[in-house]
Design a protein around this motif. Structure first.
Motif, PDB file in Angstrom:
ATOM      1  N   UNK A 141      -2.986   1.124   2.581  1.00  0.00           N
ATOM      2  CA  UNK A 141      -2.428   2.481   2.598  1.00  0.00           C
ATOM      3  C   UNK A 141      -0.925   2.462   2.337  1.00  0.00           C
ATOM      4  N   UNK A 142      -0.187   1.650   3.113  1.00  0.00           N
ATOM      5  CA  UNK A 142       1.266   1.609   2.971  1.00  0.00           C
ATOM      6  C   UNK A 142       1.738   0.588   1.947  1.00  0.00           C
ATOM      7  N   UNK A 143       0.852  -0.341   1.530  1.00  0.00           N
ATOM      8  CA  UNK A 143       1.197  -1.410   0.580  1.00  0.00           C
ATOM      9  C   UNK A 143       2.389  -2.225   1.069  1.00  0.00           C
ATOM     10  N   UNK A 144       2.363  -2.498   2.380  1.00  0.00           N
ATOM     11  CA  UNK A 144       3.412  -3.274   3.023  1.00  0.00           C
ATOM     12  C   UNK A 144       2.915  -4.711   3.147  1.00  0.00           C
ATOM     13  N   UNK A 145       3.315  -5.546   2.204  1.00  0.00           N
ATOM     14  CA  UNK A 145       2.835  -6.929   2.184  1.00  0.00           C
ATOM     15  C   UNK A 145       3.373  -7.710   3.379  1.00  0.00           C
TER      16      UNK A 145
END
Length: 378
Positions: A141-145
Motif C-alpha cells: 500500500x505505502x510502497x515503503x521498502x
C-alpha cells in the motif's frame, strides 16, 4: 185544657237568617283551601321552572365542557401517541444496544478463555503474524521498502525466540523475502518530495530578467558601433544630419536575423501564467512520487523541462540550476518492481491454525479423560 198551656208547650220558632248564615261557612273553608292549594301549586311550578332553567344551564355547561374535553383529549391523545412511538423507538434502540453489548461480552469471554489456554509460543507467533501483516501493508500500500524490511526482520527475530519447530518453513521463506527486499534500491520519497518543493520555491523567486526579452540571441538594433564609427568619420553638418537620420531610423526600424530560432516575448501576465504552469507541473511530479507512479512522474518532469527551455533564458543562473535539478530528478525511479512477501504470512497462518486445532483436540482429550475419571469415581 186551656189554650195558654198548649201554646206554652210548643217549641220556639227558629229565625231564617240564622239558618242561612250557618250554611255558608263550609264554602268559605273550601274556598280558602282551594286558594292555598293554588298558591302552593304556583309556588311549586315556579320552583320547577327555576330548577328546569338551572338544569338547562348545567346541560349547556356540560356540553361545552364535553366539547373542550374532547378537543383536549384529541390533542393529548396525539401527543401521547407520539410519546409512545418515541418511547418504543428508544426501547428498540436500547434492545439493540443491549444485544450488541451481550455479543461483545460473549466475544470477550471467548477471547479471555482462549487467552488463558495460550502459551508463550502462541503469543510469540501472534506477534510475528502482526509484524508480517504490517510488512505487507507497508510494501503493497505505502510502497515503503525500508519499513517492510524492518518489519520482516523483527518478525524473524520473534520467531527465533519461539520454541516451535514448526516455524522452520516460515523462517526459510522470510529469509528469501528479506534478501529480495535488500536487493531493491530504496526510493527516498521524502528526499525527492523536498527537492521538488525547493524547485517550486525557486520558480516563485524568478524575476522578469529570467524571461526571454529583447536581449535574446539573434536580436539587435541598428545603432551598433560600426555605424557610429562611419558617422563620426563624415565631417561637418552633413555628418551630423546623417547621424540624426540614422538615430531616428534606429528607433523606428528593427532588424532581426532569421538564421537563429527566435523565442517569443512574454508579457507580465504571461510570465505569471508560466510560473504557475511550472508550479502545477512540479506538484504533479510530487503527487507521482507519493503514489509511486513512474510514468506520471517522468511525464511531469519532461513537461516542466520543455516549458523552461521554451519560455526562459537559459543563460540565467537560476534557470541553469533549476534545469540541472530537474534533469537529476528525472533519472530517479519512483516505482521499482516489488517482490511478493505474502507467502511467509500464509505459512504462519497455517501454522497457527494447526496449533489451534491441536490445542482443541488436546483440550477435548483432557476433558474426556476428566469425565471418565469422574465416572470411575462415582
Amino acid at each position: 185544657m186551656p189554650v195558654t198551656e198548649s201554646n206554652a208547650q210548643l217549641p220556639a220558632p227558629i229565625e231564617k237568617h240564622q239558618q242561612a248564615r250557618q250554611r255558608l261557612w263550609p264554602l268559605w273553608i273550601v274556598t280558602l283551601l282551594a286558594l292555598a292549594l293554588a298558591i302552593a301549586l304556583a309556588f311549586w311550578s315556579w320552583q320547577q321552572w327555576n330548577n328546569y332553567q338551572s338544569l338547562q344551564q348545567s346541560i349547556t355547561s356540560l356540553e361545552s365542557d364535553t366539547e373542550q374535553l374532547d378537543r383536549m383529549y384529541g390533542q393529548t391523545g396525539s401527543e401521547q401517541s407520539q410519546r409512545l412511538q418515541a418511547l418504543e423507538d428508544k426501547l428498540s434502540e436500547q434492545r439493540e444496544l443491549i444485544a450488541t453489548q451481550q455479543r461483545q461480552i460473549d466475544h470477550n469471554a471467548r477471547e479471555l478463555l482462549e487467552a488463558g489456554n495460550r502459551t508463550r509460543t502462541d503469543w510469540l507467533l501472534a506477534e510475528a503474524e502482526y509484524l508480517l501483516r504490517i510488512a505487507n501493508q507497508r510494501l503493497m500500500i505505502e510502497k515503503d521498502i525500508r519499513g517492510a524490511l524492518a518489519a520482516l526482520e523483527s518478525a524473524d527475530e520473534v520467531l527465533a525466540e519461539s520454541d516451535d519447530i514448526g516455524v522452520y518453513p516460515v523462517r526459510q521463506q522470510l529469509a528469501k523475502e528479506i534478501l529480495a527486499l535488500k536487493g531493491l534500491a530504496d526510493v527516498d520519497r521524502t528526499g525527492l518530495y523536498l527537492k521538488l518543493e525547493a524547485a517550486i520555491d525557486s520558480i516563485h523567486q524568478l524575476t522578469e530578467s529570467a524571461l526571454v526579452h529583447d536581449r535574446a540571441p539573434g536580436f539587435f538594433t541598428g545603432s551598433d558601433s560600426g555605424s557610429q564609427d562611419n558617422g563620426d568619420a563624415e565631417p561637418g553638418l552633413v555628418a551630423e544630419a546623417w547621424h540624426e537620420v540614422k538615430q531616428t531610423l534606429s528607433q523606428v526600424v528593427v532588424v532581426r536575423r532569421m538564421d537563429e530560432p527566435v523565442k517569443p516575448l512574454l508579457s507580465p501576465e504571461q510570465s505569471a501564467y508560466a510560473r504557475l504552469n511550472l508550479q502545477l507541473m512540479l506538484e504533479e511530479a510530487e503527487l507521482a512520487v507519493l503514489r509511486g507512479h513512474q510514468e506520471l512522474y517522468s511525464r511531469a518532469l519532461t513537461k516542466a523541462s520543455n516549458a523552461i527551455d521554451n519560455w526562459y533564458d537559459s543563460s540565467n543562473t537560476r534557470i541553469t540550476a533549476l534545469s540541472k535539478t530537474l534533469d537529476e530528478l528525472s533519472e530517479k525511479n519512483v516505482d521499482p518492481e516489488l517482490p511478493d512477501i505474502s507467502r511467509s504470512l500464509e505459512l504462519l497462518k497455517s501454522r497457527l491454525a494447526g496449533r489451534l486445532d491441536n490445542g482443541d483436540s488436546e483440550g477435548n482429550g483432557q476433558q474426556n479423560s476428566a469425565n471418565s475419571e469422574q465416572g470411575d469415581a462415582s
